[in-house]
Design a protein around this motif. Structure first.
Motif, PDB file in Angstrom:
ATOM      1  N   ALA A 145      40.956  49.350  36.131  1.00  0.00           N
ATOM      2  CA  ALA A 145      40.833  50.371  35.093  1.00  0.00           C
ATOM      3  C   ALA A 145      41.912  50.118  34.044  1.00  0.00           C
ATOM      4  CB  ALA A 145      40.994  51.756  35.699  1.00  0.00           C
ATOM      5  N   HIS A 146      41.575  50.410  32.813  1.00  0.00           N
ATOM      6  CA  HIS A 146      42.506  50.319  31.687  1.00  0.00           C
ATOM      7  C   HIS A 146      42.448  51.643  30.948  1.00  0.00           C
ATOM      8  CE1 HIS A 146      41.956  46.094  32.605  1.00  0.00           C
ATOM      9  NE2 HIS A 146      42.908  45.769  31.752  1.00  0.00           N
ATOM     10  N   MET A 147      43.541  52.032  30.324  1.00  0.00           N
ATOM     11  CA  MET A 147      43.540  53.289  29.594  1.00  0.00           C
ATOM     12  C   MET A 147      44.349  53.188  28.313  1.00  0.00           C
ATOM     13  SD  MET A 147      46.130  55.574  31.884  1.00  0.00           S
ATOM     14  CE  MET A 147      45.940  56.953  30.808  1.00  0.00           C
ATOM     15  N   THR A 148      44.057  54.118  27.442  1.00  0.00           N
ATOM     16  CA  THR A 148      44.851  54.304  26.236  1.00  0.00           C
ATOM     17  C   THR A 148      44.781  55.779  25.882  1.00  0.00           C
ATOM     18  OG1 THR A 148      45.314  53.461  24.005  1.00  0.00           O
ATOM     19  CG2 THR A 148      42.996  53.854  24.559  1.00  0.00           C
ATOM     20  N   GLY A 149      45.724  56.220  25.105  1.00  0.00           N
ATOM     21  CA  GLY A 149      45.684  57.582  24.590  1.00  0.00           C
ATOM     22  C   GLY A 149      44.883  57.582  23.302  1.00  0.00           C
ATOM     23  N   GLY A 150      44.374  58.750  22.904  1.00  0.00           N
ATOM     24  CA  GLY A 150      43.663  58.843  21.637  1.00  0.00           C
ATOM     25  C   GLY A 150      44.510  58.267  20.516  1.00  0.00           C
ATOM     26  N   GLY A 151      43.905  57.449  19.684  1.00  0.00           N
ATOM     27  CA  GLY A 151      44.653  56.794  18.620  1.00  0.00           C
ATOM     28  C   GLY A 151      45.508  55.640  19.101  1.00  0.00           C
ATOM     29  N   GLY A 152      45.339  55.263  20.371  1.00  0.00           N
ATOM     30  CA  GLY A 152      46.151  54.195  20.948  1.00  0.00           C
ATOM     31  C   GLY A 152      45.930  52.855  20.267  1.00  0.00           C
ATOM     32  N   ASP A 153      46.894  51.976  20.443  1.00  0.00           N
ATOM     33  CA  ASP A 153      46.814  50.680  19.776  1.00  0.00           C
ATOM     34  C   ASP A 153      46.506  49.528  20.718  1.00  0.00           C
ATOM     35  OD1 ASP A 153      49.257  50.773  21.067  1.00  0.00           O
ATOM     36  OD2 ASP A 153      50.312  49.673  19.510  1.00  0.00           O
ATOM     37  N   ARG A 154      46.446  49.801  22.033  1.00  0.00           N
ATOM     38  CA  ARG A 154      46.087  48.735  22.970  1.00  0.00           C
ATOM     39  C   ARG A 154      45.698  49.354  24.305  1.00  0.00           C
ATOM     40  NH1 ARG A 154      50.142  46.865  26.628  1.00  0.00           N
ATOM     41  NH2 ARG A 154      52.033  48.095  26.474  1.00  0.00           N
ATOM     42  N   TRP A 155      45.022  48.536  25.134  1.00  0.00           N
ATOM     43  CA  TRP A 155      44.652  48.945  26.484  1.00  0.00           C
ATOM     44  C   TRP A 155      45.811  48.678  27.426  1.00  0.00           C
ATOM     45  CZ3 TRP A 155      40.702  51.959  27.005  1.00  0.00           C
ATOM     46  CH2 TRP A 155      39.607  51.845  26.142  1.00  0.00           C
ATOM     47  N   HIS A 156      46.043  49.590  28.355  1.00  0.00           N
ATOM     48  CA  HIS A 156      47.070  49.441  29.379  1.00  0.00           C
ATOM     49  C   HIS A 156      46.362  49.295  30.722  1.00  0.00           C
ATOM     50  CE1 HIS A 156      50.326  50.738  26.662  1.00  0.00           C
ATOM     51  NE2 HIS A 156      49.361  51.467  26.131  1.00  0.00           N
ATOM     52  N   ARG A 157      46.596  48.161  31.385  1.00  0.00           N
ATOM     53  CA  ARG A 157      45.966  47.911  32.681  1.00  0.00           C
ATOM     54  C   ARG A 157      46.662  48.732  33.747  1.00  0.00           C
ATOM     55  NH1 ARG A 157      46.060  44.829  37.362  1.00  0.00           N
ATOM     56  NH2 ARG A 157      44.082  43.817  37.865  1.00  0.00           N
ATOM     57  N   LEU A 158      45.873  49.415  34.576  1.00  0.00           N
ATOM     58  CA  LEU A 158      46.421  50.151  35.710  1.00  0.00           C
ATOM     59  C   LEU A 158      46.376  49.265  36.943  1.00  0.00           C
ATOM     60  CD1 LEU A 158      44.755  53.657  35.236  1.00  0.00           C
ATOM     61  CD2 LEU A 158      47.006  52.890  34.484  1.00  0.00           C
ATOM     62  N   ASP A 159      47.453  49.226  37.680  1.00  0.00           N
ATOM     63  CA  ASP A 159      47.524  48.459  38.913  1.00  0.00           C
ATOM     64  C   ASP A 159      46.695  49.192  39.968  1.00  0.00           C
ATOM     65  OD1 ASP A 159      48.166  47.234  41.305  1.00  0.00           O
ATOM     66  OD2 ASP A 159      50.337  47.302  40.974  1.00  0.00           O
ATOM     67  N   PRO A 160      45.632  48.577  40.509  1.00  0.00           N
ATOM     68  CA  PRO A 160      44.812  49.276  41.512  1.00  0.00           C
ATOM     69  C   PRO A 160      45.603  49.727  42.743  1.00  0.00           C
ATOM     70  CG  PRO A 160      43.662  47.340  40.722  1.00  0.00           C
ATOM     71  CD  PRO A 160      45.073  47.275  40.174  1.00  0.00           C
ATOM     72  N   ASP A 161      46.706  49.052  43.043  1.00  0.00           N
ATOM     73  CA  ASP A 161      47.518  49.439  44.199  1.00  0.00           C
ATOM     74  C   ASP A 161      48.516  50.548  43.877  1.00  0.00           C
ATOM     75  OD1 ASP A 161      46.307  47.537  45.897  1.00  0.00           O
ATOM     76  OD2 ASP A 161      47.579  45.963  45.038  1.00  0.00           O
ATOM     77  N   ASP A 162      48.838  50.722  42.600  1.00  0.00           N
ATOM     78  CA  ASP A 162      49.806  51.737  42.175  1.00  0.00           C
ATOM     79  C   ASP A 162      49.425  52.174  40.754  1.00  0.00           C
ATOM     80  OD1 ASP A 162      51.978  53.386  41.998  1.00  0.00           O
ATOM     81  OD2 ASP A 162      53.416  51.782  41.614  1.00  0.00           O
ATOM     82  N   PRO A 163      48.381  53.006  40.612  1.00  0.00           N
ATOM     83  CA  PRO A 163      47.785  53.271  39.303  1.00  0.00           C
ATOM     84  C   PRO A 163      48.495  54.316  38.440  1.00  0.00           C
ATOM     85  CG  PRO A 163      46.584  54.454  40.970  1.00  0.00           C
ATOM     86  CD  PRO A 163      47.648  53.663  41.686  1.00  0.00           C
ATOM     87  N   ARG A 164      49.816  54.246  38.365  1.00  0.00           N
ATOM     88  CA  ARG A 164      50.536  55.211  37.528  1.00  0.00           C
ATOM     89  C   ARG A 164      50.268  54.952  36.051  1.00  0.00           C
ATOM     90  NH1 ARG A 164      56.367  54.256  39.236  1.00  0.00           N
ATOM     91  NH2 ARG A 164      55.457  52.259  39.697  1.00  0.00           N
ATOM     92  N   PRO A 165      49.905  55.993  35.307  1.00  0.00           N
ATOM     93  CA  PRO A 165      49.704  55.819  33.859  1.00  0.00           C
ATOM     94  C   PRO A 165      51.018  55.436  33.187  1.00  0.00           C
ATOM     95  CG  PRO A 165      48.785  57.904  34.613  1.00  0.00           C
ATOM     96  CD  PRO A 165      49.575  57.337  35.757  1.00  0.00           C
TER      97      PRO A 165
END
Length: 159
Positions: free
Chosen positions: A95-115
């Protein structure tokens, strides 16, 4: 404050929208929900898709907030996810996430998915002044552009 999170499979203008949550759907809250955790830790797109589907169903049933499925249409008054709080997608085995208006995707570590602590736009104040500005991360447009009516007569009187 209302929190909105949109879920996708893939990125760019051809990403597939899987649905949206409204109210209390900050990623930290998603990690507390078994279906949310399954979505944020999925390694396979099929597992992610199933977890999001289950999350959408159970979010409303559990009284946590509103869930919007694609079969009911795009739920927001704006045409992309860039005005929402969180955008989560799945690609390259995570999974990858960004905040609204974000400038890039942040990959979440499947073993430790802290935003990540900083996930939104680099200039948050500027984004708040104009959240409809062109996004750095392209996503699909879900609402057709408004048509301009040049004839001032009511539609029933137009030819």
């Amino acid at each position: 404050m209302v929190t909105r999170t949109d879920f996708y499979l893939g990125t760019g203008p051809t990403a597939h929208w899987l649905g949206s949550l409204q109210f209390a759907c900050h990623p930290d809250n998603l990690l507390k929900d078994p279906h949310g955790r399954a979505a944020l830790t999925a390694r396979q797109p099929s597992a992610y898709r199933t977890a999001v589907k289950d999350l959408l169903m159970m979010w409303a049933v559990g009284g946590l907030g509103a869930a919007h499925e694609p079969r009911n249409g795009w739920p927001w008054d704006w045409d992309t996810s860039h005005r929402n709080d969180w955008i989560i997608t799945h690609l390259d085995g995570a999974a990858h996430m960004t905040g609204g208006g974000g400038d890039r995707w942040h990959r979440l570590d499947p073993d430790d998915p802290r935003p990540p602590l900083r996930c939104g736009p680099p200039d948050f104040a500027r984004w708040l002044r104009n959240p409809a500005a062109p996004p750095a991360i392209p996503l699909p447009t879900h609402r057709p552009p408004a048509t301009t009516v040049t004839d001032p007569r009511p539609l029933w009187q137009q030819p």
